[in-house]
Design a protein around this motif. Sequence first.
Motif, short mmCIF file in Angstrom:
data_model
loop_
_atom_site.label_atom_id
_atom_site.label_comp_id
_atom_site.label_asym_id
_atom_site.label_seq_id
_atom_site.Cartn_x
_atom_site.Cartn_y
_atom_site.Cartn_z
N MET A 1 0.84 -1.21 0.00
CA MET A 1 0.00 0.00 0.00
C MET A 1 0.87 1.25 0.00
O MET A 1 0.62 2.21 -0.75
N VAL A 2 1.90 1.27 0.84
CA VAL A 2 2.76 2.45 0.94
C VAL A 2 3.63 2.58 -0.31
O VAL A 2 3.89 3.69 -0.79
N ASN A 3 4.04 1.47 -0.86
CA ASN A 3 4.82 1.51 -2.10
C ASN A 3 4.04 2.20 -3.21
O ASN A 3 4.60 2.97 -4.00
N ALA A 4 2.73 1.95 -3.28
CA ALA A 4 1.89 2.60 -4.29
C ALA A 4 1.90 4.12 -4.12
O ALA A 4 1.88 4.87 -5.11
N ILE A 5 1.94 4.58 -2.88
CA ILE A 5 2.01 6.02 -2.62
C ILE A 5 3.36 6.58 -3.06
O ILE A 5 3.43 7.62 -3.73
N TYR A 6 4.43 5.89 -2.71
CA TYR A 6 5.77 6.36 -3.05
C TYR A 6 6.01 6.37 -4.56
O TYR A 6 6.85 7.13 -5.06
N GLN A 7 5.31 5.54 -5.29
CA GLN A 7 5.52 5.45 -6.74
C GLN A 7 4.73 6.47 -7.54
O GLN A 7 4.91 6.57 -8.75
N ARG A 8 3.89 7.24 -6.90
CA ARG A 8 3.12 8.24 -7.63
C ARG A 8 4.06 9.28 -8.25
O ARG A 8 5.11 9.61 -7.68
N PRO A 9 3.69 9.82 -9.40
CA PRO A 9 4.57 10.74 -10.13
C PRO A 9 5.02 11.95 -9.32
O PRO A 9 6.13 12.45 -9.49
N ASN A 10 4.18 12.44 -8.42
CA ASN A 10 4.51 13.66 -7.67
C ASN A 10 5.07 13.35 -6.27
O ASN A 10 5.01 14.18 -5.38
N ARG A 11 5.64 12.17 -6.09
CA ARG A 11 6.19 11.79 -4.79
C ARG A 11 7.70 11.55 -4.88
O ARG A 11 8.25 10.66 -4.24
N ASP A 12 8.37 12.38 -5.68
CA ASP A 12 9.82 12.22 -5.87
C ASP A 12 10.60 12.35 -4.57
O ASP A 12 11.56 11.60 -4.34
N LYS A 13 10.21 13.30 -3.73
CA LYS A 13 10.95 13.54 -2.48
C LYS A 13 10.89 12.32 -1.56
O LYS A 13 11.87 11.97 -0.91
N LEU A 14 9.74 11.70 -1.48
CA LEU A 14 9.62 10.50 -0.65
C LEU A 14 10.56 9.41 -1.15
O LEU A 14 11.25 8.75 -0.36
N ARG A 15 10.59 9.22 -2.44
CA ARG A 15 11.44 8.17 -3.03
C ARG A 15 12.92 8.49 -2.87
O ARG A 15 13.73 7.62 -2.55
N GLU A 16 13.29 9.76 -3.07
CA GLU A 16 14.70 10.13 -3.07
C GLU A 16 15.30 10.11 -1.66
O GLU A 16 16.43 9.67 -1.46
N ASN A 17 14.55 10.60 -0.68
CA ASN A 17 15.11 10.70 0.67
C ASN A 17 15.15 9.37 1.39
O ASN A 17 16.10 9.05 2.09
N GLY A 18 14.13 8.58 1.22
CA GLY A 18 14.10 7.26 1.84
C GLY A 18 14.21 7.30 3.36
O GLY A 18 14.82 6.42 3.96
N CYS A 19 13.64 8.30 3.99
CA CYS A 19 13.74 8.44 5.44
C CYS A 19 12.95 7.32 6.13
O CYS A 19 11.75 7.17 5.90
N HIS A 20 13.62 6.56 6.98
CA HIS A 20 12.96 5.45 7.66
C HIS A 20 11.83 5.91 8.56
O HIS A 20 10.79 5.25 8.66
N GLY A 21 12.04 7.01 9.29
CA GLY A 21 11.01 7.46 10.21
C GLY A 21 9.70 7.74 9.53
O GLY A 21 8.64 7.35 10.00
N VAL A 22 9.76 8.44 8.40
CA VAL A 22 8.54 8.76 7.65
C VAL A 22 7.91 7.49 7.10
O VAL A 22 6.69 7.30 7.17
N LEU A 23 8.72 6.60 6.56
CA LEU A 23 8.19 5.36 5.99
C LEU A 23 7.51 4.52 7.06
O LEU A 23 6.43 3.95 6.82
N ILE A 24 8.11 4.40 8.22
CA ILE A 24 7.51 3.60 9.29
C ILE A 24 6.17 4.19 9.71
O ILE A 24 5.22 3.46 10.00
#
Length: 531
Positions: free
Chosen positions: A292-315
Amino acid sequence: MIFSGIFHSSLGGFTVIRGVAPLGDLARCSKFDPDFQRNLIDTHCQEIVRFLADQHYCFFPEVVLSASLQFDFDKFKGRDRRSPLARIYESQSFSSNVNGLSIKVVKSKLPKLILGGSNAPEIAYLDLPEDRLEEGLRLIRIDGNHRLSALNDASPGDARNKLPTPFCIVLHEYADNAQRFEKVTFHNINSKQIPLTSEENLRLILQDSTLFDDKTLLESQSFGPAYYLARKVLADIEDRYLAGLAKPLENRRTLALSLTQFLVARDDTISQAKDAATLDAQVPRLRNAFQMVNAIYQRPNRDKLRENGCHGVLIAFLYFSLQNEGKQLQAFERWVVNNRIDHLAPASTIRGLGYHYHLGRTQAVDVASLVSVFESIMTARKRQIFISMAFQEETKETYETIKKTVQQINEKYQLDIELREIRIDFFNKGHSYTIDDEVLNVIEGSGLLIADLTFGNRNVYHEIGYLMGLNRGKGLEQENFILIADKKARGEELESNIGFNLKSWQQLRFDSTRQLEEGLTESLEIFYRLK
């Protein structure tokens, strides 16, 4: 209290005593200096307590202490003016006339090969008199404060007191400025080494099932359910299906353990799981959360989420995907993006944080704080809805539709926000009160006003005006009320009956209860930031 050990010079000429002593004795005869050492970290102390309880794997490097050799030559009547260390090296003994600390060095019968020396090593006996300990005489802790402080609450009969612990006591002369010496030594020990990262440590623990089998991870006090579940999650992660999470998965072991430790503390289902079978049953649930979260990170306008890869935010994303069937996930995503949380630096780029934390610590972004802040924001808009209308037979269907819509919002999102409609004619304080004053108090304490303009009721206009005045007085936007009107009930009269001062305000006009329900649902979801 006497400590004995090998007496020698180390590296740059420091004089040290190295030996083994009961952990409780080392804790009792030492203290930490708050002028240069960090305060205790409670979570780390608890880790050490659990670690000491696990006798099977209980090992750590030597505790480093400092002994200041104090001597007052003004009180000394003899001719010997040698420094304390010179006395030890030349006379094999030293006794302080300031605090009673004494050292005696004797030749040993140990093999010459110890410490690589050509002569048999010497044994030193450092004596801290019991009466002086009661008066406050202590060695200074240079390294190992958390390990020693783990016994702060230990009773005299606690078995941990007797644990044989390696120590190194560094001797120095008080005339050399004791605190400067201790500060420099502390700095050198803590800054001249690069510890293994959490990822490197966890590779040994989570992936080597020969050294650490599942039963050990689950039952050992050094590890526990979070470690066991982290191993199972790691085995279930398929990179090809989680392309949006590639960056945080570069340190997947740290991510997996941080996630499971957080869930063991916060997720009701996982926190109650103690046996292997129950924990195994959570793996598909976690796999679905990753997807479910991977689908959010893969959206075209979610570059910052993908690039930073911050564990705290992902958890935090994974946590909200697990709660209430993920019904808060969309709202959390919007909050993260709108508040630029997705711009937070990844843990690995922050010196001393994130992946370089000790096993089990939080991320550079504290997940618990992040989740708590968002949950607080979700409840910040007050939970009461005040309904302002003429309560009569003609408005009964409108009121019931509002009530039904509020109930559906609650059931759909299952949020902590409780939407509760307030009708002043149903409000009971338990004693007599002035209705006008109470109406105004309830309006001020509510988060939202729904006002029905259909029948031009004067009280409705008064209540709308009062709320507008409150907003202006507090410097707030006029966005905490919804105006509705029943076109079918009034027909053409409706337009002429709505006051001039409200005609320019957007209104939800409806011909049927279904139209009211649909329009009000959309308005409430927008107001409570649910879509």
